[in-house]
Motif scaffolding. Structure first.
Motif, mmCIF file in Angstrom:
data_model
loop_
_atom_site.group_PDB
_atom_site.id
_atom_site.type_symbol
_atom_site.label_atom_id
_atom_site.label_comp_id
_atom_site.label_asym_id
_atom_site.label_seq_id
_atom_site.Cartn_x
_atom_site.Cartn_y
_atom_site.Cartn_z
ATOM 1 N N VAL A 38 -8.818 74.216 51.948
ATOM 2 C CA VAL A 38 -8.649 73.183 51.708
ATOM 3 C C VAL A 38 -9.316 72.428 50.399
ATOM 4 O O VAL A 38 -8.400 71.651 50.318
ATOM 5 N N ALA A 39 -10.125 73.162 49.925
ATOM 6 C CA ALA A 39 -10.288 72.060 48.622
ATOM 7 C C ALA A 39 -8.800 72.666 47.208
ATOM 8 O O ALA A 39 -9.615 71.813 46.840
ATOM 9 N N ILE A 40 -8.227 73.861 47.710
ATOM 10 C CA ILE A 40 -7.130 73.919 47.117
ATOM 11 C C ILE A 40 -5.921 72.686 46.728
ATOM 12 O O ILE A 40 -5.716 71.789 45.940
ATOM 13 N N VAL A 41 -6.662 72.112 48.364
ATOM 14 C CA VAL A 41 -4.704 71.094 49.184
ATOM 15 C C VAL A 41 -5.875 69.651 48.139
ATOM 16 O O VAL A 41 -4.876 69.179 47.883
ATOM 17 N N LEU A 42 -6.742 69.557 48.114
ATOM 18 C CA LEU A 42 -8.116 68.267 48.037
ATOM 19 C C LEU A 42 -7.406 67.878 46.094
ATOM 20 O O LEU A 42 -7.366 67.173 46.289
ATOM 21 N N LEU A 43 -7.790 69.412 45.368
ATOM 22 C CA LEU A 43 -7.268 68.991 44.022
ATOM 23 C C LEU A 43 -5.907 69.089 43.890
ATOM 24 O O LEU A 43 -5.283 67.936 43.346
ATOM 25 N N LEU A 44 -5.104 69.509 44.467
ATOM 26 C CA LEU A 44 -3.744 69.348 44.485
ATOM 27 C C LEU A 44 -3.188 67.339 44.808
ATOM 28 O O LEU A 44 -2.288 66.888 43.941
ATOM 29 N N VAL A 45 -4.123 67.149 45.869
ATOM 30 C CA VAL A 45 -3.565 65.684 46.047
ATOM 31 C C VAL A 45 -4.390 64.415 45.168
ATOM 32 O O VAL A 45 -3.339 63.761 44.521
ATOM 33 N N ILE A 46 -5.422 65.173 44.631
ATOM 34 C CA ILE A 46 -5.636 63.962 43.404
ATOM 35 C C ILE A 46 -5.267 64.627 42.018
ATOM 36 O O ILE A 46 -4.481 63.343 41.338
ATOM 37 N N ALA A 47 -4.749 65.304 41.697
ATOM 38 C CA ALA A 47 -3.389 65.689 41.124
ATOM 39 C C ALA A 47 -2.525 65.114 40.804
ATOM 40 O O ALA A 47 -2.086 63.898 39.725
ATOM 41 N N ILE B 77 -6.472 61.561 51.464
ATOM 42 C CA ILE B 77 -5.357 61.369 51.398
ATOM 43 C C ILE B 77 -4.937 60.192 52.102
ATOM 44 O O ILE B 77 -3.622 58.922 51.497
ATOM 45 N N ASN B 78 -6.427 58.819 52.556
ATOM 46 C CA ASN B 78 -5.695 57.982 52.984
ATOM 47 C C ASN B 78 -5.904 56.708 51.964
ATOM 48 O O ASN B 78 -5.112 55.735 51.500
ATOM 49 N N ARG B 79 -6.648 57.421 50.710
ATOM 50 C CA ARG B 79 -6.569 56.878 48.858
ATOM 51 C C ARG B 79 -4.916 56.598 48.630
ATOM 52 O O ARG B 79 -5.147 56.238 47.632
ATOM 53 N N ALA B 80 -5.218 58.322 48.752
ATOM 54 C CA ALA B 80 -3.543 58.633 47.593
ATOM 55 C C ALA B 80 -2.339 58.282 48.011
ATOM 56 O O ALA B 80 -1.186 57.437 47.508
ATOM 57 N N LEU B 81 -1.803 58.127 49.505
ATOM 58 C CA LEU B 81 -0.820 57.802 50.043
ATOM 59 C C LEU B 81 -0.076 56.671 49.534
ATOM 60 O O LEU B 81 0.635 56.329 49.380
#
Length: 343
Positions: free
Chosen positions: A29-38, A296-300
């Motif tokens: 889940v942390a990797i997914v979080l980092l990918l979303v931020i990146a 995710i709510n901020r990134a999308l």
């Protein structure tokens, strides 16, 4: 052609560490979080490197992180607490009313009152679930509406404004220590304390045993009623703390404070690897899940994704996490049966 199989002792420590990391839900889940931020930062660099960009990534999830920590403890026992959003709203409004009625109240005392108030509401849930032997879903759904009704009756069309609260309290919403938001530091401290208790203390480990098999835990002599009561008390106190933080973070409190946050808290815990069937998961995973949901709510929107698809993505994550937990549980049970038959 024969297949070469390495025994566990022949596998290098680095390979074992990598294998364990790949199987860890928290790391995944942390990797997914980092990918979303990146991905979002590549689309718009201001997301991370703009004014207060990375600080907002820490500050915004802080309140949901606190709720997810308390929710994780309850879900681990094979229960759920749907009242945390209403408890948060009630406590946030209570915080404002305390400052209106007693302007000189110390900030530290207000935090203690918020914790105690939330704990009392959590105790109500715990007594009805643990001693009344009523399903937690039914009880907490009912108290969610009861607490929200009390909140609406108390607040009405009124709201607490920033001018009603002292600057020393409101500054906590934006204050930083070594460039890190204070509210995020509070959330991390709470996370560390609860995580340490669940991992090391006997009471914490018993929560997992109860969630894995409540009937076996009862037969073994574990204090099931007391532990479940404690889990709900913890969840309520975390919601109370989150309510005080909400008042400090946003400066105003209206009757819709905390609305639907209970679903996000459950979603954060499940996405972070806390099995909805109980008995497994960590508060660390729940915290990362909370960060992922908020990010995710901020990134999308930055990525140009419409509102409908934002909700769709979150729903897919929750359903996917539950399905994955079920599949892993079935595989684990199958391996145990095979090991027993081969013994």
């Amino acid at each position: 052609m024969s297949t070469l199989t390495l025994s566990p002792s022949e596998v290098s420590p680095a390979r074992r560490l990598l294998g364990g990391a790949l199987r860890s839900r928290e790391i995944a889940v942390a990797i997914v979080l980092l990918l979303v931020i990146a991905a979002t930062t590549i689309k718009n660099s201001h997301f991370l490197f703009g004014d207060n960009g990375w600080r907002d990534l820490l500050l915004t999830p802080s309140i949901l992180l606190i709720l997810a920590v308390g929710q994780a403890a309850v879900v681990i026992t094979r229960n759920v607490d749907l009242s945390v959003g209403s408890v948060l709203g009630l406590t946030a409004y209570l915080t404002g009313r305390i400052f209106i009625a007693h302007p000189g109240t110390p900030v530290f005392l207000v935090f203690l009152i918020g914790l105690a108030f939330g704990a009392v509401l959590g105790l109500v849930n715990g007594v009805l679930v643990a001693w009344g032997r009523v399903p937690a879903l039914v009880i907490t759904l009912g108290t969610m509406y009861i607490f929200r009704g009390i909140f609406l009756s108390w607040a009405g069309s009124n709201r607490v404004n920033a001018s009603d609260m002292p600057d020393s309290f409101l500054n906590l919403g934006t204050q930083q220590f070594l460039s890190i938001p204070v509210l995020f530091i509070v959330a991390v401290v709470v996370l560390a304390l609860v995580g340490y208790y669940l991992y090391t203390a006997r009471g914490g480990r018993e929560l997992y045993a109860i969630g894995s098999d409540p009937e076996a835990a009862e037969l073994y002599g574990l204090k099931v009623t007391r532990r479940i009561l404690g889990a709900f008390l913890l969840s309520g106190s975390m919601a109370g703390l989150a309510g005080v933080m909400t008042a400090a973070r946003y400066g105003t409190v209206s009757s819709n404070a905390g609305l639907n946050l209970e679903l996000q808290a459950v979603g954060a815990a499940v996405i972070g690897g806390v099995a909805i069937f109980g008995g497994s998961g960590t508060v660390w995973g729940a915290a990362i899940g909370a960060c992922l949901l908020v990010t995710i709510n901020r990134a999308l929107p930055v990525l140009g994704v419409q509102d409908f698809w934002q909700q769709f993505v979150v729903g897919v994550l929750i359903i996917g996490s539950i399905v994955l937990d079920r599949v892993l549980s079935i595989r684990r049970d199958r391996k145990l049966i095979e090991a027993r038959d081969n013994a």
